[in-house]
Design a protein around this motif. Structure first.
Motif, short mmCIF file in Angstrom:
data_model
loop_
_atom_site.label_atom_id
_atom_site.label_comp_id
_atom_site.label_asym_id
_atom_site.label_seq_id
_atom_site.Cartn_x
_atom_site.Cartn_y
_atom_site.Cartn_z
N UNK A 234 0.79 -1.23 0.00
CA UNK A 234 0.00 0.00 0.00
C UNK A 234 0.82 1.28 0.00
N UNK A 235 2.07 1.17 0.40
CA UNK A 235 2.88 2.39 0.46
C UNK A 235 3.99 2.38 -0.59
N UNK A 236 4.71 1.27 -0.68
CA UNK A 236 5.77 1.16 -1.70
C UNK A 236 5.14 0.98 -3.08
N UNK A 237 4.07 0.23 -3.13
CA UNK A 237 3.40 -0.02 -4.39
C UNK A 237 3.82 -1.33 -5.03
N UNK A 238 3.51 -2.42 -4.39
CA UNK A 238 3.84 -3.73 -4.96
C UNK A 238 2.61 -4.29 -5.67
N UNK A 239 2.75 -5.04 -6.74
CA UNK A 239 4.02 -5.30 -7.42
C UNK A 239 4.36 -4.20 -8.43
N UNK A 240 5.64 -4.05 -8.67
CA UNK A 240 6.06 -3.16 -9.75
C UNK A 240 5.85 -3.90 -11.07
N UNK A 241 5.79 -3.16 -12.16
CA UNK A 241 5.44 -3.77 -13.45
C UNK A 241 6.50 -4.75 -13.97
N UNK A 242 6.01 -5.73 -14.71
CA UNK A 242 6.89 -6.64 -15.46
C UNK A 242 6.43 -6.53 -16.91
N UNK A 243 7.24 -5.93 -17.76
CA UNK A 243 6.75 -5.62 -19.11
C UNK A 243 7.67 -6.15 -20.21
N UNK B 233 10.34 -12.07 -5.49
CA UNK B 233 9.06 -12.70 -5.09
C UNK B 233 7.96 -12.28 -6.05
N UNK B 234 7.93 -10.97 -6.33
CA UNK B 234 6.92 -10.47 -7.29
C UNK B 234 7.18 -11.04 -8.68
N UNK B 235 8.46 -11.02 -9.07
CA UNK B 235 8.81 -11.42 -10.44
C UNK B 235 8.43 -12.88 -10.72
N UNK B 236 8.66 -13.73 -9.73
CA UNK B 236 8.37 -15.15 -9.94
C UNK B 236 6.88 -15.35 -10.25
N UNK B 237 6.05 -14.67 -9.49
CA UNK B 237 4.61 -14.77 -9.72
C UNK B 237 4.26 -14.22 -11.11
N UNK B 238 4.86 -13.09 -11.44
CA UNK B 238 4.57 -12.47 -12.73
C UNK B 238 5.02 -13.34 -13.90
N UNK C 292 3.28 -19.26 -17.67
CA UNK C 292 2.72 -20.50 -17.16
C UNK C 292 3.76 -21.39 -16.47
N UNK C 293 5.01 -21.09 -16.64
CA UNK C 293 6.10 -21.85 -15.98
C UNK C 293 7.36 -20.99 -16.03
N UNK C 294 8.39 -21.47 -15.37
CA UNK C 294 9.67 -20.75 -15.48
C UNK C 294 10.29 -21.16 -16.83
N UNK C 295 10.53 -20.20 -17.70
CA UNK C 295 11.03 -20.52 -19.05
C UNK C 295 12.29 -21.39 -19.00
N UNK C 296 12.50 -22.12 -20.09
CA UNK C 296 13.62 -23.06 -20.17
C UNK C 296 14.96 -22.32 -20.21
N UNK C 297 14.94 -21.16 -20.84
CA UNK C 297 16.15 -20.32 -20.86
C UNK C 297 15.81 -18.92 -20.40
N UNK C 298 16.24 -18.63 -19.19
CA UNK C 298 15.91 -17.33 -18.60
C UNK C 298 17.20 -16.67 -18.14
N UNK C 299 17.37 -15.41 -18.49
CA UNK C 299 18.58 -14.70 -18.08
C UNK C 299 18.21 -13.40 -17.38
N UNK C 300 18.75 -13.24 -16.18
CA UNK C 300 18.40 -12.08 -15.37
C UNK C 300 19.60 -11.12 -15.25
#
Lengths: 265, 410
Positions: B62-71, B222-227, B233-241
């Protein structure tokens, strides 16, 4: 008995606390810092010598200024050893305790550092950022070389820690008078400081305990009942101010230490 | 050196506070032992306390504003012509950067411990700005230590700090940047730890500060995983952060929830500040193989000379301009879980230009370092690879530098 203990028992015989001075090696020059040591050793009982570090987390402005000055004029750890060696071969030499931060020792190599301490007749070490129990290994290495590892105790030290630290300490303990970096104004009453000091002494009266931080010409006599008193920042400040006034730092510091000594006789 | 699975990385240290047996610890003056111990006890209790966690989540939401966008950055993806490029727009958070998470948690802890004053360091000014915001929110007096050089180059944040009613203490010692601000802040705490709480602005400092900060910024992943699960629909096979690394608070938080995945599936790429391409100075101790040393109470890879004096750094980005790096990242590097590289000042500026040309986000100079590497690597990656860049700060604070260097007016 080693030289540090001897210095304390000599002062005790004279019915006064030991006077410990702190200066930074290489401040304001390598030559002058040796000259300062030689001239103050007539009055001081033990000389603490700082090896400078540029990211100190417990030093106040005065000592920071001295350290930066020493680093700027190229003081390296080898120079620190050389200064001690020359001092130790002079007529009025006194026990020397090196004081500084652990990273300098880590980069030099712990064993090599201790060997060089031994070779240059260094009597003790104070490592500001290596508290108990993290310092156990290093302190026992010191003990093997007959170098006194000085444990620090502060007003925030819990009773349980206090007991353990005193138990693990060598023959000198350093009590930090108040919550402060070095050179702060004494914000606790001398009575309260002595009260805390006595708590340490009660655990083991045979350990020499010195008080440091915030000790000046004004405050030193009120703490006379301690085994020893450390004066650092006011000396560093005197070097700075004598440089600003184009006076000779060696004579200015020497005069100051003489006055400090007179206050505790 | 190996990471353990199913145990949070922040808890994988030994009894002396070392990760991997050699990074971190508590190289502090005796005076700080007690306040650090008090903070450890409080934090360890509260992080298991459901009521406290709810309180935290409530403020985050409510104050920080979660979740931030994933675009998805569709235009950039098309321009680059390789992997799919996405961004987690953490600069959406209240105040414009990830520093708000750590600041909020520290103020909550300060309140619980009964302290009325909180002090903190800042480089880019974001940590200071957020701490001043949170302090105001929680009714604490606030003191921010900032290098004199940074005060000059990050004026928008300086103004924000002042307008939140906090006091700014300029630091004139050494290089007059973040490293000196942290030292001065610690010295202040040594002298005032009975009344004052300290917030270290990144995943650096004595062990407990590394932990609290990493725990707080982990909100990002935590937010990103849900997004990600929502989107793919799943964690992609090749993901780079991809994430920039200065002290390392945003990157650690961006990666934390994905630690247990195989690095062939979820790769972490940390981008340090390489400094001006013509200068030998840099702020990239992991990339350029700096030796282990002690800085601000913790053992870490740090830029230093042979004598152990900490070296001056140089970077266009005040937030990355730090000679050391979090013990957590040293641990992730040596356990080979994350890969580290550097981008120069020029690379970062170029990336800023490209990103803002094609997309409507506006990463500050810190994440622009991460974008630089992400863009150049994405070109060579397959189209089914998902690249995500943490846009952890907003460029508003850099407007003076951007105008001078690129002639861009924000």
């Amino acid at each position: 008995m080693n030289s540090i203990s001897k210095a304390f028992s000599l002062a005790k015989k004279e019915g006064r606390p030991a006077l410990l001075t702190y200066t930074v090696a290489g401040d304001n020059s390598k030559k002058n810092s040796l000259k300062i040591l030689k001239s103050i050793s007539k009055y001081a009982d033990i000389c603490e010598l700082g090896f400078p570090h540029n990211t100190p987390i417990a030093d106040g402005g005065q000592i920071q200024t001295s350290s930066y000055r020493a680093i700027k004029n190229g003081t390296k750890i080898q120079d620190v050893f050389k200064i001690v060696k020359d001092f130790k071969s002079s007529k009025f030499s006194k026990p020397v305790i090196l004081m500084g931060y652990f990273n300098i020792i880590l980069q030099y190599g712990q064993n090599k550092f201790l060997n060089d301490c031994k070779k240059n007749k260094i009597d003790g070490l104070i490592i500001v950022d290596l508290p108990w129990p993290e310092n156990k290994k290093f302190a026992s290495k010191c003990r093997k070389k007959a170098i006194c590892f000085v444990q620090l105790i502060s007003p925030t030290t819990s009773k349980r820690r206090l007991n353990s630290i005193v138990k693990d300490s060598h023959n000198m303990i350093y009590y930090i008078s108040m919550l402060s970096t070095t050179g702060g104004k004494l914000k606790v009453s001398p009575k309260k400081i002595i009260y805390n000091y006595k708590k340490i002494k009660r655990i083991n009266p045979r350990k020499n305990c010195v008080i440091g931080f915030g000790i000046t010409e004004k405050t030193i006599s009120s703490l006379k009942s301690a085994d020893g008193l450390v004066v650092g920042s006011v000396i560093c400040k005197e070097i700075t101010s004598s440089l600003n006034k184009r006076q000779n730092p060696v004579t200015k510091v020497s005069n100051m230490v003489k006055k400090l000594k007179n206050k505790i006789l | 050196m190996k990471l353990k699975k199913k145990i949070s990385v922040i808890d994988q240290h030994d009894k002396f506070g070392f990760w991997g047996g050699k990074f971190g610890g508590n190289f502090v003056p005796e005076t700080l032992k007690k306040p650090i111990n008090d903070l450890e006890l409080l934090f360890n209790k509260l992080k298991k306390d459901k009521k406290f966690l709810n309180e935290r989540d409530n403020y985050f939401k409510n104050w920080v504003g979660a979740p931030t966008r994933f675009i998805k950055l569709s235009n950039l993806t098309e321009h680059v012509g390789g992997a799919e490029i996405w961004s987690k727009v953490v600069s959406d958070a209240n105040g414009g950067a990830h520093k708000i998470y750590n600041a909020t948690v520290h103020c909550l802890l300060a309140k619980k411990s009964g302290k009325r004053i909180i002090c903190g360091d800042t480089g880019a000014g974001y940590a200071g700005k957020m701490l001043s915001m949170a302090a105001k929110k929680f009714g604490l007096k606030c003191k921010i230590f900032m290098g004199a050089k940074d005060i000059k180059r990050q004026q928008p944040n300086v103004k924000a700090i002042k307008s939140n009613g906090a006091e700014i203490v300029p630091v004139y010692s050494g290089s007059q940047t973040l490293v000196d601000a942290v030292s001065e802040c610690m010295r202040f705490w040594v002298a005032n730890c009975d009344t004052t709480a300290m917030c270290v602005g990144s995943t650096v400092g004595p062990n407990i500060f590394v932990k609290i900060c990493g725990w707080s910024t982990s909100q990002i992943s935590r937010e990103l995983k849900i997004q990600i699960l929502d989107e793919f629909g799943k964690i992609p096979r090749r993901l780079k952060l991809y994430n920039c690394v200065g002290g390392g608070s945003s990157s650690f938080g961006f990666w934390n929830e994905f630690m247990d995945y195989d690095k062939k599936q979820v790769e972490f790429i940390g981008v340090e500040a390489g400094g001006p391409s013509k200068s030998k100075k840099h702020a990239a101790p992991l990339t350029y193989g700096s030796k282990i040393g002690i800085l601000h109470g913790a053992a870490q890879y740090v830029n230093q000379n042979l004598e152990g004096q900490i070296e001056e750094t140089e970077s266009i980005s005040a937030g990355l301009d730090y000679p050391g790096v979090s013990p957590l990242h040293c641990f992730l590097k040596d356990s080979k879980r994350a890969r580290y590289t550097a981008a120069s000042d020029e690379d970062a500026l170029k990336a800023f230009k490209i990103v803002t040309k094609y997309e409507s986000i506006r990463p500050s100079l810190e994440p622009s370092h991460a974008f630089s590497v992400a863009i150049s690597e994405s070109k060579k990656l397959s189209k089914d690879t998902i690249v995500i860049v943490n846009s952890c700060g907003d460029a508003q604070k850099d407007r003076k530098i951007l105008k001078k260097k690129l002639g861009i007016k924000l």
